[in-house]
Design a protein around this motif. Structure first.
Motif, PDB file in Angstrom:
ATOM      1  N   THR A  49      12.687  80.155  32.299  1.00  0.00           N
ATOM      2  CA  THR A  49      12.876  81.600  32.272  1.00  0.00           C
ATOM      3  C   THR A  49      14.291  81.896  32.786  1.00  0.00           C
ATOM      4  OG1 THR A  49      12.095  81.942  34.525  1.00  0.00           O
ATOM      5  CG2 THR A  49      10.426  81.964  32.774  1.00  0.00           C
ATOM      6  N   PRO A  50      14.807  83.104  32.535  1.00  0.00           N
ATOM      7  CA  PRO A  50      16.134  83.446  33.067  1.00  0.00           C
ATOM      8  C   PRO A  50      16.204  83.333  34.594  1.00  0.00           C
ATOM      9  CG  PRO A  50      15.508  85.003  31.367  1.00  0.00           C
ATOM     10  CD  PRO A  50      14.306  84.130  31.625  1.00  0.00           C
ATOM     11  N   GLY A  51      15.135  83.700  35.284  1.00  0.00           N
ATOM     12  CA  GLY A  51      15.122  83.584  36.744  1.00  0.00           C
ATOM     13  C   GLY A  51      15.160  82.141  37.204  1.00  0.00           C
ATOM     14  N   GLU A  52      14.435  81.272  36.507  1.00  0.00           N
ATOM     15  CA  GLU A  52      14.448  79.856  36.851  1.00  0.00           C
ATOM     16  C   GLU A  52      15.834  79.267  36.614  1.00  0.00           C
ATOM     17  OE1 GLU A  52       9.810  78.661  35.881  1.00  0.00           O
ATOM     18  OE2 GLU A  52      11.297  78.576  34.276  1.00  0.00           O
ATOM     19  N   GLU A  53      16.439  79.666  35.509  1.00  0.00           N
ATOM     20  CA  GLU A  53      17.794  79.178  35.214  1.00  0.00           C
ATOM     21  C   GLU A  53      18.756  79.600  36.324  1.00  0.00           C
ATOM     22  OE1 GLU A  53      21.431  79.830  32.033  1.00  0.00           O
ATOM     23  OE2 GLU A  53      19.646  81.077  31.906  1.00  0.00           O
ATOM     24  N   LYS A  54      18.665  80.845  36.716  1.00  0.00           N
ATOM     25  CA  LYS A  54      19.546  81.375  37.757  1.00  0.00           C
ATOM     26  C   LYS A  54      19.357  80.592  39.066  1.00  0.00           C
ATOM     27  CE  LYS A  54      20.881  85.957  38.976  1.00  0.00           C
ATOM     28  NZ  LYS A  54      20.476  87.341  39.165  1.00  0.00           N
ATOM     29  N   GLY A  55      18.098  80.330  39.425  1.00  0.00           N
ATOM     30  CA  GLY A  55      17.823  79.578  40.643  1.00  0.00           C
ATOM     31  C   GLY A  55      18.359  78.161  40.584  1.00  0.00           C
ATOM     32  N   LEU A  56      18.203  77.516  39.436  1.00  0.00           N
ATOM     33  CA  LEU A  56      18.719  76.151  39.284  1.00  0.00           C
ATOM     34  C   LEU A  56      20.243  76.125  39.342  1.00  0.00           C
ATOM     35  CD1 LEU A  56      16.294  74.810  36.543  1.00  0.00           C
ATOM     36  CD2 LEU A  56      16.388  74.105  38.939  1.00  0.00           C
ATOM     37  N   GLU A  57      20.870  77.120  38.733  1.00  0.00           N
ATOM     38  CA  GLU A  57      22.335  77.185  38.781  1.00  0.00           C
ATOM     39  C   GLU A  57      22.814  77.420  40.217  1.00  0.00           C
ATOM     40  OE1 GLU A  57      24.450  76.454  36.517  1.00  0.00           O
ATOM     41  OE2 GLU A  57      23.139  76.383  34.779  1.00  0.00           O
ATOM     42  N   ARG A  58      22.085  78.236  40.960  1.00  0.00           N
ATOM     43  CA  ARG A  58      22.444  78.501  42.349  1.00  0.00           C
ATOM     44  C   ARG A  58      22.318  77.207  43.181  1.00  0.00           C
ATOM     45  NH1 ARG A  58      20.142  83.300  42.950  1.00  0.00           N
ATOM     46  NH2 ARG A  58      18.087  82.379  43.177  1.00  0.00           N
ATOM     47  N   ARG A  59      21.246  76.457  42.945  1.00  0.00           N
ATOM     48  CA  ARG A  59      21.081  75.174  43.642  1.00  0.00           C
ATOM     49  C   ARG A  59      22.204  74.214  43.288  1.00  0.00           C
ATOM     50  NH1 ARG A  59      15.205  73.356  44.883  1.00  0.00           N
ATOM     51  NH2 ARG A  59      16.251  71.347  44.948  1.00  0.00           N
ATOM     52  N   ASP A  60      22.599  74.216  42.021  1.00  0.00           N
ATOM     53  CA  ASP A  60      23.666  73.349  41.546  1.00  0.00           C
ATOM     54  C   ASP A  60      24.990  73.705  42.230  1.00  0.00           C
ATOM     55  OD1 ASP A  60      24.705  71.300  39.898  1.00  0.00           O
ATOM     56  OD2 ASP A  60      25.413  72.794  38.454  1.00  0.00           O
ATOM     57  N   GLU A  61      25.266  74.990  42.347  1.00  0.00           N
ATOM     58  CA  GLU A  61      26.487  75.426  43.019  1.00  0.00           C
ATOM     59  C   GLU A  61      26.475  75.026  44.493  1.00  0.00           C
ATOM     60  OE1 GLU A  61      26.953  79.612  42.369  1.00  0.00           O
ATOM     61  OE2 GLU A  61      26.966  79.370  40.189  1.00  0.00           O
ATOM     62  N   ALA A  62      25.317  75.141  45.133  1.00  0.00           N
ATOM     63  CA  ALA A  62      25.203  74.749  46.541  1.00  0.00           C
ATOM     64  C   ALA A  62      25.455  73.253  46.703  1.00  0.00           C
ATOM     65  CB  ALA A  62      23.828  75.127  47.081  1.00  0.00           C
TER      66      ALA A  62
END
Length: 105
Positions: A49-62
């Motif tokens: 989902t778009p929310g899951e994608e956003k969360g994964l991208e945030r984890r990736d940036e961290a």
């Protein structure tokens, strides 16, 4: 469009952040590119989902920030390398769980 921007940003960060990890730099870049590819495929297939994608991208940036911090002193200890690999594997598991949780995007 956003996904392409995130992918380019991720690749750019991976390329600029990894020179200090001489022996592990290429491995990290390949791993990072593979994670980005898996997230992208999950979005394309509707498994994320778009929310899951956003969360994964945030984890990736961290994870990228954590790596930059570890590399900043110019020396990566075996313990730091181990912690980075563990964080990468946690990210892999998170991507898998999000893609296979039964939610459609």
């Amino acid at each position: 469009m956003k996904l392409a921007q995130f992918a380019c940003l991720g690749v750019a960060l991976a390329l600029t952040a990894t020179p200090a990890l001489a022996e592990g730099g290429k491995r990290y870049q390949r791993h990072e590119a593979g994670q980005d590819r898996r997230i992208e495929k999950g979005v394309e297939s509707g498994a994320l989902t778009p929310g899951e994608e956003k969360g994964l991208e945030r984890r990736d940036e961290a994870l990228d920030k954590r790596k930059e911090h570890i590399v900043s002193d110019g020396k990566v200890t075996p313990g730091e390398k181990h912690r980075l690999r563990r964080a990468e594997h946690r990210e892999d598991r998170a991507i898998f769980r999000k893609k296979h949780n039964g939610r459609d995007g």
